[in-house]
Design a protein around this motif. Sequence first.
Motif, short mmCIF file in Angstrom:
data_model
loop_
_atom_site.label_atom_id
_atom_site.label_comp_id
_atom_site.label_asym_id
_atom_site.label_seq_id
_atom_site.Cartn_x
_atom_site.Cartn_y
_atom_site.Cartn_z
N GLU A 24 -5.97 4.14 1.52
CA GLU A 24 -5.20 4.13 0.39
C GLU A 24 -3.93 3.52 0.70
O GLU A 24 -3.54 3.69 1.77
CB GLU A 24 -5.25 5.30 -0.34
CG GLU A 24 -6.63 5.67 -0.97
CD GLU A 24 -6.54 7.00 -1.72
OE1 GLU A 24 -5.39 7.46 -2.11
OE2 GLU A 24 -7.54 7.31 -2.40
N LYS A 67 4.67 0.07 -4.69
CA LYS A 67 4.60 -0.99 -5.83
C LYS A 67 2.95 -0.85 -6.39
O LYS A 67 2.16 -0.55 -6.08
CB LYS A 67 4.47 -2.45 -4.99
CG LYS A 67 5.63 -2.83 -4.63
CD LYS A 67 5.51 -4.25 -4.28
CE LYS A 67 6.79 -4.82 -3.80
NZ LYS A 67 6.73 -6.47 -3.52
N LEU A 68 3.36 -1.05 -7.79
CA LEU A 68 2.34 -0.96 -8.77
C LEU A 68 1.60 -2.36 -8.87
O LEU A 68 1.84 -3.23 -8.29
CB LEU A 68 2.90 -0.47 -10.11
CG LEU A 68 3.35 0.86 -10.25
CD1 LEU A 68 3.74 1.43 -11.72
CD2 LEU A 68 2.75 1.93 -9.41
N TYR A 69 0.37 -2.34 -9.73
CA TYR A 69 -0.39 -3.49 -9.42
C TYR A 69 0.19 -4.77 -10.27
O TYR A 69 0.06 -5.79 -10.05
CB TYR A 69 -1.70 -3.41 -9.96
CG TYR A 69 -2.58 -2.46 -9.18
CD1 TYR A 69 -2.58 -2.64 -7.97
CD2 TYR A 69 -3.48 -1.42 -9.71
CE1 TYR A 69 -3.19 -1.90 -6.99
CE2 TYR A 69 -4.18 -0.74 -9.12
CZ TYR A 69 -4.27 -0.92 -7.72
OH TYR A 69 -4.96 -0.04 -6.90
N SER A 70 1.30 -4.22 -11.02
CA SER A 70 2.31 -5.31 -11.94
C SER A 70 3.54 -5.48 -10.99
O SER A 70 3.57 -5.19 -9.91
CB SER A 70 2.57 -4.75 -13.15
OG SER A 70 3.10 -3.52 -13.21
N ASP B 65 1.49 -14.95 -3.63
CA ASP B 65 2.14 -13.70 -4.20
C ASP B 65 2.69 -12.77 -2.99
O ASP B 65 2.81 -11.49 -3.15
CB ASP B 65 0.92 -12.77 -4.67
CG ASP B 65 1.38 -11.88 -5.70
OD1 ASP B 65 2.36 -11.71 -6.18
OD2 ASP B 65 0.37 -10.67 -5.88
#
Lengths: 390, 400
Positions: A24, A67-70, B65
Amino acid sequence: MKKFLITLVAFALCLAAATSSRAELTPEIQLGIKGVFSLDYARQDGNSDTTLVNFDDTSIMLGFREKLYSDYRGQFVVGMKFTDPDSDLGPVFYNHIFLRIEDKKSDLLFGRSRASTTLIEFPTLRDDDTLLYSDILNPHASAAGFEAEEYQYASMLRGSYLVADKVWLQANISSFKEDPLEDFGVNAAGLTLEYLVPESQRWNRKVLQQIGFGFNTFLDVEQPGGSSDNLINTMASLVLNVKPDPVHFWDLRAQTIYNNGLSGIDAIGDLKDMSQAESVSLLASLRYLNRKLEWPNAQVALTAGYKNFPGLQVDTNQYGFILNGLHRIGSGFDVGLQLAYDSFTGDLAALFGKDEFRMQAFLTFEFDTRWNNQFDERDSLLNLEHGYIP
Amino acid sequence: MDRREFLALSAAVPGLLLAPKILLAEAAKKANTSRFPRPLEPAIRDGVKEYRLYIAIYQQELVPDFSFHTLAFNDQVPGPEIRVKEGDRVRVYFKNNTELNHTIHWHGLYVPWRMDGVPYVTQMPVMPGQEFIYEFEARPAGTHFYHCHWGTLLHLQAGMYGSLIIEPESDTVAKRFPYDREYTLLYSAHDVNYVRNELDGMLTRMKERMYLMKNGRFDAERFNLFNSVDELKKAVRSGYRPPYTNNMRAQADLPDPNWFTVNGKSYPETPYLYIKTGESIRVRLINAGGESHYLHLHGHDFWLVCDDGLPLEHPRQMNTLHLAPGKTHDIIIEGNNRGIWTFHDHDTRRVTNNGLYPGGNLMVLVYEDLPMEERAVGQMKGMKMEGAGMDLLPKIALDE
């Protein structure tokens, strides 16, 4: 001590996770430590008292960020501080326990943290040295004894939004309950608007560093007659670079708070009355910071406060001065001396005594570090001046 | 859909130009040219070739990205390619548009010593807002590069490098190995966390220093600058603390690269090397980074023809080349084994993106005359992929 050990074990487990499994995403781990140790001498109305070792305000804070997925970032913070030797809160108080989500222009905090009852910090040894002047006082605090943490920290949902360059609009609903685990009811709400130069740009030679306005409403405050009402405080603050020189740096900061007060409060018999009585406070400090080889070398600060209670039957006010100086003896390590004097008249003389003098010789240490560094601070020079990277 | 229809479709969908399915489309090949250093056109004044370079902070996207802040010549990583003839007079106007100090070092060139770009040795650093003019005669011939020599550990991996090709009057390589086209590949390795943290720190310090400089308050100790070692020793005896001591700087801060690039990009954005059967191509390899690379070409041997720009009297045939930091090598690849062939670092840590294989400096040599039918994925029992449009090789794989 048990809570402290549990926190240390949790931290060790997180470090172990950071160096083992990659199944993870391993968050960035931040550690902040502040040790404040002083030898205190106090003289109140002619009676003296000496404390050999005072380590109030010593604190440890852990942060876990990813960091989040956005384009947002998520963060969990847990922090604890060691309290006054005679505190009813126990030896350790968890002052920060929150989750936070932020992006370039917004910031949402959910949990316990520093209450939005002050706009700026002052250059004193401990955070609560000027609390009676610098903070909106919490009328929900217990009347029995003065626990600074009850005034400084609250559980809250706080949202901030960058409405213009360096201009933040912030709103919060807060719970100043003693034990939010038992009762998370909202009993305060507030709004602030602030122009704030980020820490990374403090050397940009701008004179104006901060200007802020805010108000806070404590909801359903119990009045002496048994009824309840809302208690409104408004505040304003200003920080100026008087001489923005990297070697001989001077700044001036000031904050004023006006407490509307509740009707029917015409005398102060305890701290609860003090928080509910109409008052005007002003606190200002002038600071000189000497830097050598691009590191702080020495600092001297004079802070003065005045507070008046116009709605009382007896003319009541207070004023105080704090003069301190410190010398840096190593990275983050300071040695210094703080002298403080407070004078109280009217109803406050009965509560606190007529005057008090305190002298504190201190040794402090603080540092911040991080592991598994992955991304930049939102307010870094790169992100602010050369394009933001989420 | 036949091949002609396929190519027509690909030209109409620019966003898909570099998808592997249309790897051989003319538009894709044209787009691939942007993956090589862009030539910088000179102005000719009094017989001197004049170039203008500036440096600025720039965001470089290594792969889709993922971007980081870089120091870029003319908003390009790598910087533009300077290509001159041997013996040309060259003048380079270098403008510093950052708040940091810089110089330019002409790596491998016989420039006058005051033009060598080493701060405090051959010149004072080019400070924020300043312009410095470098002037020299272009020699020796060969594949060279230029890079910043200020804070080299940071500035080099932050993007301050570019190719400098000096063409000889008589190309002995071309005589012995007539080649049809050539490519320039600049290798680098980046610890993007180190770059970010150090850049932030240097920007912070420079704001202070430039304030003092503008006010005429130069402080030798603050700048950690001395006229001699004796002067440094004297300062230490007087209480000065050098920045490398344990009470000023924690240890173990050396960079540990986690991104590896060719021409400023990581796989799958690395350039394709196109070739045709019967052709020869010349590849100019430049290691502008701080890591060694062991470049291996599948299915071929190649000829090592130049070392540090100098033609080898006895070219060597090999399939794996050690490209050390600061080295340049020219190789000749002969198109004698049609296909799509991997060309990559055999230190496989360098073919990763942020620790994940495949990535880094992984590239492919592509034969333009490869028939479409040879690219068919084919069918494996129980693993039919045609329905997903996965019918042609190569694929862009991001995690194996």
